[in-house]
Design an enzyme around this catalytic site. Structure first.
Site, PDB file in Angstrom:
ATOM      1  N   GLU A 144       0.228  34.953   4.242  1.00 12.22           N
ATOM      2  CA  GLU A 144       0.897  35.409   3.016  1.00 12.22           C
ATOM      3  C   GLU A 144       0.532  36.881   2.752  1.00 12.22           C
ATOM      4  OE1 GLU A 144      -0.753  33.714  -0.539  1.00 12.22           O
ATOM      5  OE2 GLU A 144       1.132  33.841  -1.629  1.00 12.22           O
TER       6      GLU A 144
ATOM      7  N   LYS B 284       7.958  30.484  -3.072  1.00 18.20           N
ATOM      8  CA  LYS B 284       6.696  29.894  -3.545  1.00 18.20           C
ATOM      9  C   LYS B 284       6.817  29.397  -4.984  1.00 18.20           C
ATOM     10  CE  LYS B 284       1.766  31.147  -3.987  1.00 18.20           C
ATOM     11  NZ  LYS B 284       0.823  32.298  -3.961  1.00 18.20           N
TER      12      LYS B 284
ATOM     13  N   CYS C 167      -0.104  29.002   0.077  1.00 17.78           N
ATOM     14  CA  CYS C 167      -1.361  29.267  -0.642  1.00 17.78           C
ATOM     15  C   CYS C 167      -1.641  28.292  -1.797  1.00 17.78           C
ATOM     16  CB  CYS C 167      -1.379  30.725  -1.119  1.00 17.78           C
ATOM     17  SG  CYS C 167      -3.044  31.333  -1.471  1.00 17.78           S
TER      18      CYS C 167
END
Ligand SMILES: *[C@@H]1O[C@H](CO)[C@@H](O)[C@H](O)[C@H]1NC(C)=O
Ligand SMILES: *[C@@H]1O[C@H](CO)[C@@H](O)[C@H](O)[C@H]1NC(C)=O
Ligand SMILES: *[C@@H]1O[C@H](CO)[C@@H](O)[C@H](O)[C@H]1NC(C)=O
Ligand SMILES: *[C@@H]1O[C@H](CO)[C@@H](O)[C@H](O)[C@H]1NC(C)=O
Ligand SMILES: *[C@@H]1O[C@H](CO)[C@@H](O)[C@H](O)[C@H]1NC(C)=O
Ligand SMILES: *[C@@H]1O[C@H](CO)[C@@H](O)[C@H](O)[C@H]1NC(C)=O
Ligand SMILES: *[C@@H]1O[C@H](CO)[C@@H](O)[C@H](O)[C@H]1NC(C)=O
Length: 451
Positions: free
Chosen positions: A10, A110, A143
């Site tokens: 990321e 995300k 993440c």
């Protein structure tokens, strides 16, 4: 090296710590691969201002491998959309996936942003799955998503994904949430293959990537210097997630001896017990002050949460510690003891710092020093070898088991799973080859997040 899929971290292309405005020149408008079939390497003119997509597509094509990368996406909107930001565009933290001929095959925005004020949260959770000829379906998330039900767990439980690709920029947090530990725990909990690429940025505590199958870990954790590493591993394709009950009983026999060894051995009041180490010179009487004589437990902040804690005071024994409705139990035997202080800890409440989410945790952790006031302080080295069984009566079925050993190495449990008519979840381990830092059962009670 014959690699079939590569995953980049990321923020690896553009960096981080931008404002909404300052990231603008890194944004590309990424078309939706569900509605447009596009190979940016072969058709660079099809969409303007897509240099990064073109370059990634050509890398995938030339390397003849699937390629997963993270980059920022902008999607124009206008006042026909009541949620359209005032600057006329959505900005998303985005993973893109290219097939081995360079075709854009997946795009994921995300969901769970971690203080990323330059980005918008998608209005609807995206469950992004792509198919490969070599390993079937992969799911993708990013993440901080790892800690939430949507989309991470639902990809597995509702979309039957057995492979995960995971770009991340994860800041290590001992004793329970370092990068490699959390990655390993996720792969263990769901019996999936997990390909995790973290940034390597030791100054910001971002280190630790790995390629995990349910039973194998290939990983890299280096906080000493800036040197990164290309990890390559061959994984077996995992079969559909089996109920964990089939793992439960296999290792029980060796624990019988531990279980029957002795009842609760903690008696007395603290600092004068053999094995309970206080830094006496500096903190006269600290152990007595700390320990509640009724429960032989005390409280301390671990990773911003106020845990209930019980010290291990004997070379072997049984302990318990409770927090609200969660009771944690430990049966243990130190096979190589080195005057290091260990504690059994419990927590059952919302975690509220750097994100709000409900956790139930049972863990055996090493304290940083001899004093009980060092329990929960980060420590990376240990010499004590402990055979243990750790269990708790969790109220959630989502429990992430992990074992972290000295010098940031990972170990696998001998046995995990539900017992006692599905009322307690356990993890056991015997014969570790290096000292124990953390044995954790990190439970996430997703249903309580919004209460
Ligand atoms: C991020 O940006 C802020 C303000 O621009 C700055 O104070 C901070 O040091 C930056 N952090 C990092 C990690 O670069
Ligand atoms: C790309 O930009 C050029 C110049 O502004 C414009 O003429 C062209 O129509 C654009 N192409 C697409 C596909 O938007
Ligand atoms: C507003 O956005 C919608 C959806 O993207 C689009 O179809 C429409 O053409 C836009 N309207 C204007 C005036 O730009
Ligand atoms: C932790 O919880 C205990 C018991 O509720 C309380 O006495 C103590 O003050 C708390 N500690 C902190 C730092 O909040
Ligand atoms: C866990 O066990 C303790 C002690 O027996 C009990 O008080 C508590 O209600 C149990 N929690 C659950 C969720 O069953
Ligand atoms: C096992 O759990 C089920 C569901 O909670 C319960 O109905 C049953 O009585 C339990 N069996 C035993 C032997 O405790
Ligand atoms: C425990 O739960 C699993 C999954 O729900 C179920 O298949 C199994 O039969 C249960 N075991 C017992 C002993 O109730």
């Amino acid at each position: 090296q014959g690699v079939q899929i590569i995953v980049f971290p990321e923020d690896g292309i553009h960096g981080f710590n931008y404002s909404r405005e300052s990231i603008y020149h890194f944004l590309e408008t990424i078309p939706d691969p569900r509605s447009v079939k596009w190979n940016p390497c072969l058709e660079p003119q099809a969409f303007n201002n897509t240099e990064v997509l073109q370059r990634l597509s050509c890398m995938a094509k030339e390397g003849r491998m699937y390629l997963v990368a993270n980059m920022p996406d902008k999607q124009p909107c206008n006042n026909s959309d009541p949620h359209c930001p005032s600057d006329g565009r959505y900005q998303f933290n985005t993973d893109v996936v290219f097939s081995d001929d360079g075709t854009l095959v997946a795009r994921y925005h995300k969901q769970n942003l971690f203080f990323e004020f330059e980005f918008d949260t998608p209005r609807e959770v995206e469950h992004v799955v792509f198919d490969t000829p070599f390993a079937g379906k992969f799911g993708v998330f990013t993440c901080f998503d790892l800690l939430f039900y949507e989309p991470a767990v639902s990809l597995i439980e509702k979309h039957a994904v057995q492979q995960i690709v995971f770009p991340t920029a994860w800041m290590n947090l001992l004793p329970l949430l370092t990068a490699i530990q959390s990655q390993r725990a996720f792969a263990t909990a769901f019996n999936v293959n997990f390909l995790a690429a973290n940034l390597h940025h030791p100054i910001l505590r971002m280190t630790g990537s790995g390629i995990y199958s349910p039973s194998k870990s290939v990983y890299y954790h280096n906080e000493e210097n800036e040197e990164g590493k290309l990890l390559v591993a061959e994984l077996p394709i995992t079969s559909p997630t089996k109920p964990q009950t089939d793992q439960v009983l296999q290792m029980e026999s060796h624990l019988d001896s531990l279980k029957s060894s002795s009842p609760l051995v903690v008696t007395g009041k603290g600092s004068h017990q053999p094995g309970l180490h206080c830094a006496k010179e500096e903190r006269e009487g600290q152990c007595q002050d700390l320990l509640d004589p009724a429960t032989l437990s005390f409280h301390a902040i671990i990773m911003y949460d106020n845990y209930t804690i019980t010290p291990l005071t004997e070379p072997m024994g049984n302990l318990q510690v409770c927090y609200k409705s969660l009771c944690c139990y430990l049966t243990y035997e130190l096979t190589a003891a080195h005057k290091e202080q260990y504690v059994l800890v419990a927590f059952d409440d919302p975690h509220t710092v750097e994100g709000t989410f409900y956790i139930q945790v049972c863990a055996l952790i090493k304290c940083a020093g001899p004093g009980l006031d060092t329990c929960g302080v980060a420590v990376k080295e240990a010499t004590s070898i402990i055979d243990f069984k750790l269990w708790g009566n969790f109220s959630t079925k989502h429990i992430f088991p992990d074992i972290l050993a000295s010098k940031m190495t990972l170990d696998l449990p001998d046995s995990i799973g539900w017992e006692n008519n599905n009322t307690t979840y356990h993890m056991s381990k015997k014969g570790m080859t290096s000292g124990l830092i953390t044995a954790g059962l990190y439970g996430r009670w997703y249903e309580r997040d919004s209460l």
